[in-house]
Enzyme design. Sequence first.
Site, PDB file in Angstrom:
ATOM      1  N   HIS A  93      12.751   9.367   8.824  1.00 52.44           N
ATOM      2  CA  HIS A  93      13.220   8.135   8.187  1.00 52.44           C
ATOM      3  C   HIS A  93      13.849   8.450   6.837  1.00 52.44           C
ATOM      4  O   HIS A  93      13.253   9.142   6.019  1.00 52.44           O
ATOM      5  CB  HIS A  93      12.060   7.155   7.999  1.00 52.44           C
ATOM      6  CG  HIS A  93      11.747   6.377   9.240  1.00 52.44           C
ATOM      7  ND1 HIS A  93      11.199   5.115   9.226  1.00 52.44           N
ATOM      8  CD2 HIS A  93      11.914   6.695  10.539  1.00 52.44           C
ATOM      9  CE1 HIS A  93      11.044   4.692  10.475  1.00 52.44           C
ATOM     10  NE2 HIS A  93      11.459   5.633  11.293  1.00 52.44           N
ATOM     11  N   TYR A 153       7.934  -3.172   3.897  1.00 49.94           N
ATOM     12  CA  TYR A 153       6.747  -3.552   3.105  1.00 49.94           C
ATOM     13  C   TYR A 153       7.026  -4.921   2.489  1.00 49.94           C
ATOM     14  O   TYR A 153       8.027  -5.081   1.783  1.00 49.94           O
ATOM     15  CB  TYR A 153       6.502  -2.553   1.974  1.00 49.94           C
ATOM     16  CG  TYR A 153       6.022  -1.187   2.422  1.00 49.94           C
ATOM     17  CD1 TYR A 153       6.913  -0.194   2.826  1.00 49.94           C
ATOM     18  CD2 TYR A 153       4.659  -0.871   2.420  1.00 49.94           C
ATOM     19  CE1 TYR A 153       6.469   1.064   3.213  1.00 49.94           C
ATOM     20  CE2 TYR A 153       4.206   0.382   2.810  1.00 49.94           C
ATOM     21  CZ  TYR A 153       5.120   1.342   3.209  1.00 49.94           C
ATOM     22  OH  TYR A 153       4.674   2.586   3.592  1.00 49.94           O
ATOM     23  N   PRO A 211      -3.991   2.497   1.848  1.00 49.06           N
ATOM     24  CA  PRO A 211      -2.915   3.035   2.694  1.00 49.06           C
ATOM     25  C   PRO A 211      -1.496   2.641   2.281  1.00 49.06           C
ATOM     26  O   PRO A 211      -0.529   3.151   2.840  1.00 49.06           O
ATOM     27  CB  PRO A 211      -3.241   2.463   4.090  1.00 49.06           C
ATOM     28  CG  PRO A 211      -4.150   1.313   3.858  1.00 49.06           C
ATOM     29  CD  PRO A 211      -4.873   1.565   2.582  1.00 49.06           C
ATOM     30  N   LYS A 230      -0.400   7.932   1.705  1.00 46.52           N
ATOM     31  CA  LYS A 230      -0.689   9.239   1.102  1.00 46.52           C
ATOM     32  C   LYS A 230      -1.928   9.942   1.660  1.00 46.52           C
ATOM     33  O   LYS A 230      -2.102  11.155   1.458  1.00 46.52           O
ATOM     34  CB  LYS A 230      -0.882   9.087  -0.420  1.00 46.52           C
ATOM     35  CG  LYS A 230       0.377   8.747  -1.161  1.00 46.52           C
ATOM     36  CD  LYS A 230       1.233   9.985  -1.387  1.00 46.52           C
ATOM     37  CE  LYS A 230       2.659   9.661  -1.712  1.00 46.52           C
ATOM     38  NZ  LYS A 230       3.614   9.808  -0.639  1.00 46.52           N
ATOM     39  N   TYR A 284       7.063   8.422  -2.979  1.00 48.59           N
ATOM     40  CA  TYR A 284       6.852   8.112  -1.561  1.00 48.59           C
ATOM     41  C   TYR A 284       7.105   9.333  -0.673  1.00 48.59           C
ATOM     42  O   TYR A 284       6.340   9.595   0.260  1.00 48.59           O
ATOM     43  CB  TYR A 284       7.759   6.943  -1.146  1.00 48.59           C
ATOM     44  CG  TYR A 284       7.394   6.342   0.194  1.00 48.59           C
ATOM     45  CD1 TYR A 284       6.421   5.352   0.298  1.00 48.59           C
ATOM     46  CD2 TYR A 284       8.002   6.779   1.377  1.00 48.59           C
ATOM     47  CE1 TYR A 284       6.062   4.808   1.518  1.00 48.59           C
ATOM     48  CE2 TYR A 284       7.655   6.242   2.601  1.00 48.59           C
ATOM     49  CZ  TYR A 284       6.684   5.250   2.665  1.00 48.59           C
ATOM     50  OH  TYR A 284       6.336   4.723   3.894  1.00 48.59           O
TER      51      TYR A 284
END
Length: 388
Positions: free
Chosen positions: A72, A200, A292, A296, A383
């Site tokens: 991604h 998100y 979550p 990580k 990220y």
Amino acid sequence: MRTQVAIIGAGPSGLLLGALLSKAGIDNVIVEQRSADYVLGRIRAGVLEQVAVDLLDEVGVGRRMHAEGLPHDGFDLCFDDQRHRIALHELTGKRVMVYGQTEVTRDLMDARAASGRPTIYEAADVSVHDFDGKSPRVRCVLDGTAHEIECDLIAGCDGFHGVCRASVPKDRITLHEKVYPFGWLGLLADVPPVSHELIYVNHERGFALCSQRSKTRSRYYVQCSLDDQVESWSDDAFWAELKRRLPAATAAQLITGPSLEKSIAPLRSFVAEPMRFGRLFLAGDAGHIVPPTGAKGLNLAATDVGYLSQSIIEFYRGSERGLDSYSDRCLRRIWRAERFSWWMTSLMHKFPETGSFGQKMQWAELDYLVHSDAAKTALAENYVGLPL
Ligand code: RFL
Ligand code: PHB
């Protein structure tokens, strides 16, 4: 029984450590309290950083991940019914791999079985002893018979509820913890993902996440109350709640179907310091938990065992320097991931106590974030994973 390294726990940390040590010719035994099927049935992480991908490649289990995993290049942040893309690859030159923890675990289990190295499943009453001396021991009960494993080192890869951290005297360990006042209700279904990238969502009804396992299998989450029981959430109720939290155009594209699995996970930040006690070493969720939101947990577990395997290899070459610095090296990375996961959790969830001011602050920060290249880059570099 005698081995060089006794590994407690056959989750991703224990299996990956076993593979790294085996590759270096170091004898190891894995002791797991559950069955292999039970371990594979736990639906957890979905996103791998490049460091985790590299470690899986290093031990030769990357073939299926590269064939079936989905690289991604970005994800969406959604608030005020608008989606904003965070272009991970453009901003950092790196991407993440969407490949489920179940599949990582299966690949590691298959490689372990093929290697002939021992894994003891369904071990009862596992306990660790004498780790302050040079001959630690692990005891357990198999089919009603007591067994003892003598070893040089013990790796505590037995997760948050494991026995290793709990065996350390209280005056030698410091625990830092934050428990969040909500959980995540997750649903897995064989339906195509609503978007080719993750979304998100910050919504006034609570957080939501659209994730995936493949082009035909989706994983969705909605923030829920800690008092909620999974049995009282029908599939229909879940889909209706998810749709309410998505922008209308996205909700209209959502394909629903029967759940394969549904579960509620509480959210927690937790760090145990240090991670070494004589010849006992904690790794992965045994030593730390992140909420979550930043994806990580599994990645930190992978980097812990990367450091630990290197240190153990050096130990058998005659130097304890790696083992001496193991805890400090891990904790530096862990605290940075804790900070990011806490920040992203604080930014994206509805907190019962904050009221309208708190919500306005979140939206102002999100508005700043999606309009500032500097802020987007900071999010993206965390990220995809900070350098080792
Ligand atoms: P695990 O996976 O908990 O495995 C520990 C193993 O030890 C066994 N065990 C024992 N064995 C012997 N004796 C005992 N006394 C024992 N006590 C326990 C257990 O049965 C188990 O098999 O820990 P490990 O290996 O450190 O792996 C950590 C990861 O599982 C965890 O960090 C991630 O799943 C966190 N996580 C995510 N991480 C990511 O990097 N990316 C993600 O996208 C992501 N999403 C998530 C997540 C965790 C979630 N939940 C359920 C908390 C999403 C969710 C919803
Ligand atoms: C998942 O797919 O389970 C997943 C993805 C991203 C997260 C957490 C969980 O941040």
